[in-house]
Design a protein around this motif. Sequence first.
Motif, PDB file in Angstrom:
ATOM      1  N   PRO A   3     -15.771  -1.189 -17.681  1.00  0.00           N
ATOM      2  CA  PRO A   3     -15.918   0.039 -18.478  1.00  0.00           C
ATOM      3  C   PRO A   3     -17.006   0.983 -17.979  1.00  0.00           C
ATOM      4  O   PRO A   3     -17.002   2.161 -18.335  1.00  0.00           O
ATOM      5  CB  PRO A   3     -16.252  -0.471 -19.882  1.00  0.00           C
ATOM      6  N   HIS A  44     -17.182   1.831 -14.979  1.00  0.00           N
ATOM      7  CA  HIS A  44     -16.583   2.486 -13.799  1.00  0.00           C
ATOM      8  C   HIS A  44     -15.211   3.010 -14.211  1.00  0.00           C
ATOM      9  O   HIS A  44     -15.113   3.811 -15.128  1.00  0.00           O
ATOM     10  CB  HIS A  44     -16.552   1.451 -12.666  1.00  0.00           C
ATOM     11  N   LEU A  78     -21.900   7.340 -25.115  1.00  0.00           N
ATOM     12  CA  LEU A  78     -20.848   8.353 -25.144  1.00  0.00           C
ATOM     13  C   LEU A  78     -20.021   8.152 -23.886  1.00  0.00           C
ATOM     14  O   LEU A  78     -20.442   8.557 -22.787  1.00  0.00           O
ATOM     15  CB  LEU A  78     -21.473   9.752 -25.195  1.00  0.00           C
ATOM     16  N   MET A  79     -18.906   7.480 -24.027  1.00  0.00           N
ATOM     17  CA  MET A  79     -18.088   7.154 -22.848  1.00  0.00           C
ATOM     18  C   MET A  79     -17.527   8.443 -22.248  1.00  0.00           C
ATOM     19  O   MET A  79     -17.204   9.375 -22.967  1.00  0.00           O
ATOM     20  CB  MET A  79     -16.953   6.191 -23.219  1.00  0.00           C
ATOM     21  N   GLY A  80     -17.404   8.445 -20.912  1.00  0.00           N
ATOM     22  CA  GLY A  80     -16.933   9.654 -20.237  1.00  0.00           C
ATOM     23  C   GLY A  80     -18.066  10.642 -19.995  1.00  0.00           C
ATOM     24  O   GLY A  80     -17.832  11.767 -19.553  1.00  0.00           O
ATOM     25  N   GLY A 130     -22.085  11.066 -18.267  1.00  0.00           N
ATOM     26  CA  GLY A 130     -23.102  10.484 -17.398  1.00  0.00           C
ATOM     27  C   GLY A 130     -22.502  10.034 -16.082  1.00  0.00           C
ATOM     28  O   GLY A 130     -21.310   9.721 -15.982  1.00  0.00           O
ATOM     29  N   HIS A 131     -23.332  10.046 -15.061  1.00  0.00           N
ATOM     30  CA  HIS A 131     -22.882   9.633 -13.733  1.00  0.00           C
ATOM     31  C   HIS A 131     -24.085   9.325 -12.875  1.00  0.00           C
ATOM     32  O   HIS A 131     -25.120  10.002 -13.003  1.00  0.00           O
ATOM     33  CB  HIS A 131     -22.036  10.748 -13.085  1.00  0.00           C
ATOM     34  N   ARG A 132     -23.965   8.321 -12.032  1.00  0.00           N
ATOM     35  CA  ARG A 132     -25.081   7.966 -11.162  1.00  0.00           C
ATOM     36  C   ARG A 132     -25.455   9.113 -10.200  1.00  0.00           C
ATOM     37  O   ARG A 132     -26.614   9.347  -9.910  1.00  0.00           O
ATOM     38  CB  ARG A 132     -24.720   6.703 -10.368  1.00  0.00           C
ATOM     39  N   ARG A 175     -14.687  17.483 -11.297  1.00  0.00           N
ATOM     40  CA  ARG A 175     -13.372  16.928 -11.650  1.00  0.00           C
ATOM     41  C   ARG A 175     -13.119  17.069 -13.151  1.00  0.00           C
ATOM     42  O   ARG A 175     -11.982  17.218 -13.581  1.00  0.00           O
ATOM     43  CB  ARG A 175     -13.305  15.454 -11.234  1.00  0.00           C
ATOM     44  N   TYR A 199     -31.347  15.033 -25.963  1.00  0.00           N
ATOM     45  CA  TYR A 199     -31.145  13.701 -25.389  1.00  0.00           C
ATOM     46  C   TYR A 199     -30.320  13.802 -24.095  1.00  0.00           C
ATOM     47  O   TYR A 199     -30.668  13.247 -23.064  1.00  0.00           O
ATOM     48  CB  TYR A 199     -30.436  12.794 -26.404  1.00  0.00           C
ATOM     49  N   PHE A 200     -29.208  14.521 -24.180  1.00  0.00           N
ATOM     50  CA  PHE A 200     -28.288  14.621 -23.038  1.00  0.00           C
ATOM     51  C   PHE A 200     -28.832  15.590 -21.983  1.00  0.00           C
ATOM     52  O   PHE A 200     -28.737  15.322 -20.786  1.00  0.00           O
ATOM     53  CB  PHE A 200     -26.899  15.072 -23.514  1.00  0.00           C
ATOM     54  N   LEU A 232     -27.007  14.446 -18.592  1.00  0.00           N
ATOM     55  CA  LEU A 232     -25.738  13.761 -18.843  1.00  0.00           C
ATOM     56  C   LEU A 232     -24.662  14.796 -19.143  1.00  0.00           C
ATOM     57  O   LEU A 232     -24.791  15.569 -20.096  1.00  0.00           O
ATOM     58  CB  LEU A 232     -25.881  12.793 -20.019  1.00  0.00           C
ATOM     59  N   ASN A 281     -17.939  13.368 -17.317  1.00  0.00           N
ATOM     60  CA  ASN A 281     -17.411  12.982 -16.010  1.00  0.00           C
ATOM     61  C   ASN A 281     -15.883  13.034 -16.060  1.00  0.00           C
ATOM     62  O   ASN A 281     -15.295  13.388 -17.092  1.00  0.00           O
ATOM     63  CB  ASN A 281     -17.958  11.611 -15.580  1.00  0.00           C
ATOM     64  N   ASP A 304     -13.631  11.054 -16.481  1.00  0.00           N
ATOM     65  CA  ASP A 304     -12.911  10.248 -17.465  1.00  0.00           C
ATOM     66  C   ASP A 304     -12.872  10.881 -18.846  1.00  0.00           C
ATOM     67  O   ASP A 304     -12.122  10.425 -19.711  1.00  0.00           O
ATOM     68  CB  ASP A 304     -13.560   8.868 -17.581  1.00  0.00           C
ATOM     69  N   PHE A 328      -5.805   5.088 -12.242  1.00  0.00           N
ATOM     70  CA  PHE A 328      -6.986   5.376 -11.422  1.00  0.00           C
ATOM     71  C   PHE A 328      -6.918   4.531 -10.138  1.00  0.00           C
ATOM     72  O   PHE A 328      -7.126   5.033  -9.015  1.00  0.00           O
ATOM     73  CB  PHE A 328      -8.233   5.042 -12.262  1.00  0.00           C
TER      74      PHE A 328
HETATM   75  N1  ACO Z   1     -24.302   7.815 -23.354  1.00  0.00           N
HETATM   76  C1  ACO Z   1     -25.577   7.719 -23.791  1.00  0.00           C
HETATM   77  N2  ACO Z   1     -26.650   7.564 -22.988  1.00  0.00           N
HETATM   78  C2  ACO Z   1     -26.396   7.498 -21.667  1.00  0.00           C
HETATM   79  C3  ACO Z   1     -25.102   7.591 -21.131  1.00  0.00           C
HETATM   80  C4  ACO Z   1     -24.027   7.752 -22.028  1.00  0.00           C
HETATM   81  N3  ACO Z   1     -22.774   7.846 -21.597  1.00  0.00           N
HETATM   82  N4  ACO Z   1     -25.149   7.483 -19.791  1.00  0.00           N
HETATM   83  C5  ACO Z   1     -26.441   7.328 -19.493  1.00  0.00           C
HETATM   84  N5  ACO Z   1     -27.200   7.344 -20.606  1.00  0.00           N
HETATM   85  C6  ACO Z   1     -28.671   7.262 -20.697  1.00  0.00           C
HETATM   86  C7  ACO Z   1     -29.161   5.853 -20.380  1.00  0.00           C
HETATM   87  O1  ACO Z   1     -29.250   5.079 -21.551  1.00  0.00           O
HETATM   88  C8  ACO Z   1     -30.504   6.146 -19.756  1.00  0.00           C
HETATM   89  O2  ACO Z   1     -31.403   6.467 -20.775  1.00  0.00           O
HETATM   90  P1  ACO Z   1     -32.987   6.108 -20.644  1.00  0.00           P
HETATM   91  O3  ACO Z   1     -33.467   6.915 -19.471  1.00  0.00           O
HETATM   92  O4  ACO Z   1     -33.571   6.505 -21.938  1.00  0.00           O
HETATM   93  O5  ACO Z   1     -33.046   4.625 -20.398  1.00  0.00           O
HETATM   94  C9  ACO Z   1     -30.262   7.426 -18.967  1.00  0.00           C
HETATM   95  O6  ACO Z   1     -29.182   8.095 -19.652  1.00  0.00           O
HETATM   96  C10 ACO Z   1     -29.879   7.205 -17.521  1.00  0.00           C
HETATM   97  O7  ACO Z   1     -28.713   6.406 -17.478  1.00  0.00           O
HETATM   98  P2  ACO Z   1     -28.505   5.139 -16.548  1.00  0.00           P
HETATM   99  O8  ACO Z   1     -27.654   4.140 -17.281  1.00  0.00           O
HETATM  100  O9  ACO Z   1     -29.831   4.676 -16.022  1.00  0.00           O
HETATM  101  O10 ACO Z   1     -27.693   5.798 -15.376  1.00  0.00           O
HETATM  102  P3  ACO Z   1     -26.826   5.036 -14.310  1.00  0.00           P
HETATM  103  O11 ACO Z   1     -26.752   5.936 -13.137  1.00  0.00           O
HETATM  104  O12 ACO Z   1     -27.300   3.653 -14.110  1.00  0.00           O
HETATM  105  O13 ACO Z   1     -25.384   4.920 -15.031  1.00  0.00           O
HETATM  106  C11 ACO Z   1     -23.229   5.406 -15.785  1.00  0.00           C
HETATM  107  C12 ACO Z   1     -24.364   5.803 -14.843  1.00  0.00           C
HETATM  108  C13 ACO Z   1     -22.912   3.908 -15.653  1.00  0.00           C
HETATM  109  C14 ACO Z   1     -21.973   6.175 -15.408  1.00  0.00           C
HETATM  110  C15 ACO Z   1     -23.647   5.729 -17.235  1.00  0.00           C
HETATM  111  O14 ACO Z   1     -23.905   7.108 -17.356  1.00  0.00           O
HETATM  112  C16 ACO Z   1     -22.597   5.287 -18.255  1.00  0.00           C
HETATM  113  O15 ACO Z   1     -22.566   4.120 -18.629  1.00  0.00           O
HETATM  114  N6  ACO Z   1     -21.717   6.235 -18.711  1.00  0.00           N
HETATM  115  C17 ACO Z   1     -20.673   5.892 -19.640  1.00  0.00           C
HETATM  116  C18 ACO Z   1     -19.540   5.208 -18.914  1.00  0.00           C
HETATM  117  C19 ACO Z   1     -18.747   6.154 -18.048  1.00  0.00           C
HETATM  118  O16 ACO Z   1     -18.335   7.220 -18.474  1.00  0.00           O
HETATM  119  N7  ACO Z   1     -18.500   5.723 -16.795  1.00  0.00           N
HETATM  120  C20 ACO Z   1     -17.683   6.478 -15.857  1.00  0.00           C
HETATM  121  C21 ACO Z   1     -18.448   6.912 -14.660  1.00  0.00           C
HETATM  122  S1  ACO Z   1     -17.447   7.934 -13.638  1.00  0.00           S
HETATM  123  C22 ACO Z   1     -16.407   6.870 -12.870  1.00  0.00           C
HETATM  124  O17 ACO Z   1     -16.633   5.707 -12.667  1.00  0.00           O
HETATM  125  C23 ACO Z   1     -15.162   7.442 -12.458  1.00  0.00           C
END
Ligand code: ACO
Length: 409
Positions: free
Chosen positions: A240, A242, A281-283, A285-287, A295, A333-334, A339, A342, A344, A365
């Motif tokens: 989830p 990725h 919040l799924m969908g 944030g991104h590394r 996209r 926060y975002f 954030l 993405n 998705d 995908f």
């Molecule tokens: N909702 C809430 N908070 C978030 C989210 C989110 N979706 N994404 C990141 N954050 C927060 C983290 O808790 C962290 O907070 P902190 O600094 O207070 O600890 C900060 O934002 C940085 O996030 P990290 O998890 O350190 O970032 P990382 O690069 O490791 O993770 C990831 C990236 C896995 C994509 C993450 O943003 C996430 O889990 N998103 C939701 C799942 C998702 O949509 N994944 C799809 C990615 S795109 C793809 O694969 C096609």
Amino acid sequence: IGPDVIDIRKLYAQTGKFTYDPGFLSTASCQSAITYIDGDKGELLYRGYPIEQLATQCDYLDTCYLLLNGELPDTTQRGDFHKLVINHTMVNEQMQFFLRGFRRDAHPMAVLTGLIGGLSAFYHDSTDINNPKHREISAIRLIAKMPTLVAMAYKYGIGQPYMYPKNDLSYSGNFLRMMFGTPCEEYVVNPVLERALDRIFILHADHEQNASTSTVRLCGSSGTNPFAAIAAGVACLWGPAHGGANEACLNMLEDIQRQGGVSKVGEFMEKVKDKNSGVKLMGFGHRVYKNYDPRAKLMQETCNEVLAELGLENDPLFKLAKELEKIALEDEYFVSRKLYPNVDFYSGIVQRAIGIPVNLFTGIFALARTVGWIAQLNEMIGDPEYKIGRPRQLFSGSVPRDVKPIGQR
Ligand code: ACO
């Protein structure tokens, strides 16, 4: 290797020191000429071409050709490549018996991981990853057969007969027919849905060294066969964090909708911001992207087109997604964590409108990403510096000790 990048291999050779970098936040595992992302600008290029131009001016098979060969095809190359792929869309008839071994309610990603790995048991003449001819033919087989296998997994799950590929249709049109057609009546491909699906495929075709691509490279670096390496990518994509995020995102939207829809968005967002809740919040944030994922913009456009075509302009989940996005883009926060939506975030809504079941989203995908995995695998094998991938570790376990006889433990 530029001014901001250290070649750690030289440092290691000189000092024996290596780096500690869990999650590879600051480690480039390879040099690559395939996909470029500027995460701050929100820019994505395949082989130098902006994703926006590819998504609007090319089709998925053009994009496959580009990723594999480095250039877009001319008219002859395009025709030849399309013909080549079409010639390989059928799968060995015995694959259906293999498929029959799965429970009908198995998750399609579990089935696909098995089926893709299983291809190596059916196509023995293309399993030597170090042989360019084998890599070429396995690449075509994988790209061509993926839609057939995904559709077979779906039809098996719902107990309907498989639809054989129909090769006068486009790649995406053929997939729609294999998914939603039945032997009882002629299936007419809707061009808006066909184009939308093709765009989904283009947008997911490659994304440089993400978790599944790195998995494919690492797996392939041991010299395993290409089908096994791609199966490893499918397995990794399932998570989830990725590729599984599109499924998780739609489930999240449906949950909020069940609890009251737009009126519950504020409450949900408070949970997301509470670190103890474990809710994300799924969908979002991104590394790499610290700006709007390009996209996601294209996917939102496609969402509008598909919903309009199907008369679903008032789709409550789309409204909900837009509301969540609006609030998030203005929320400290975002904003402070950069954030953004993405790919998705909207792709699930489009797929659901097309009729694709939620548990198949990640399979779609995987279908689209197969070409990127293959291009990356080929690039790695062709690199004279390529070695088996073998990360180091910082050992944090016990000091040496002796085994005691069982009565004294
Ligand atoms: N909702 C809430 N908070 C978030 C989210 C989110 N979706 N994404 C990141 N954050 C927060 C983290 O808790 C962290 O907070 P902190 O600094 O207070 O600890 C900060 O934002 C940085 O996030 P990290 O998890 O350190 O970032 P990382 O690069 O490791 O993770 C990831 C990236 C896995 C994509 C993450 O943003 C996430 O889990 N998103 C939701 C799942 C998702 O949509 N994944 C799809 C990615 S795109 C793809 O694969 C096609």
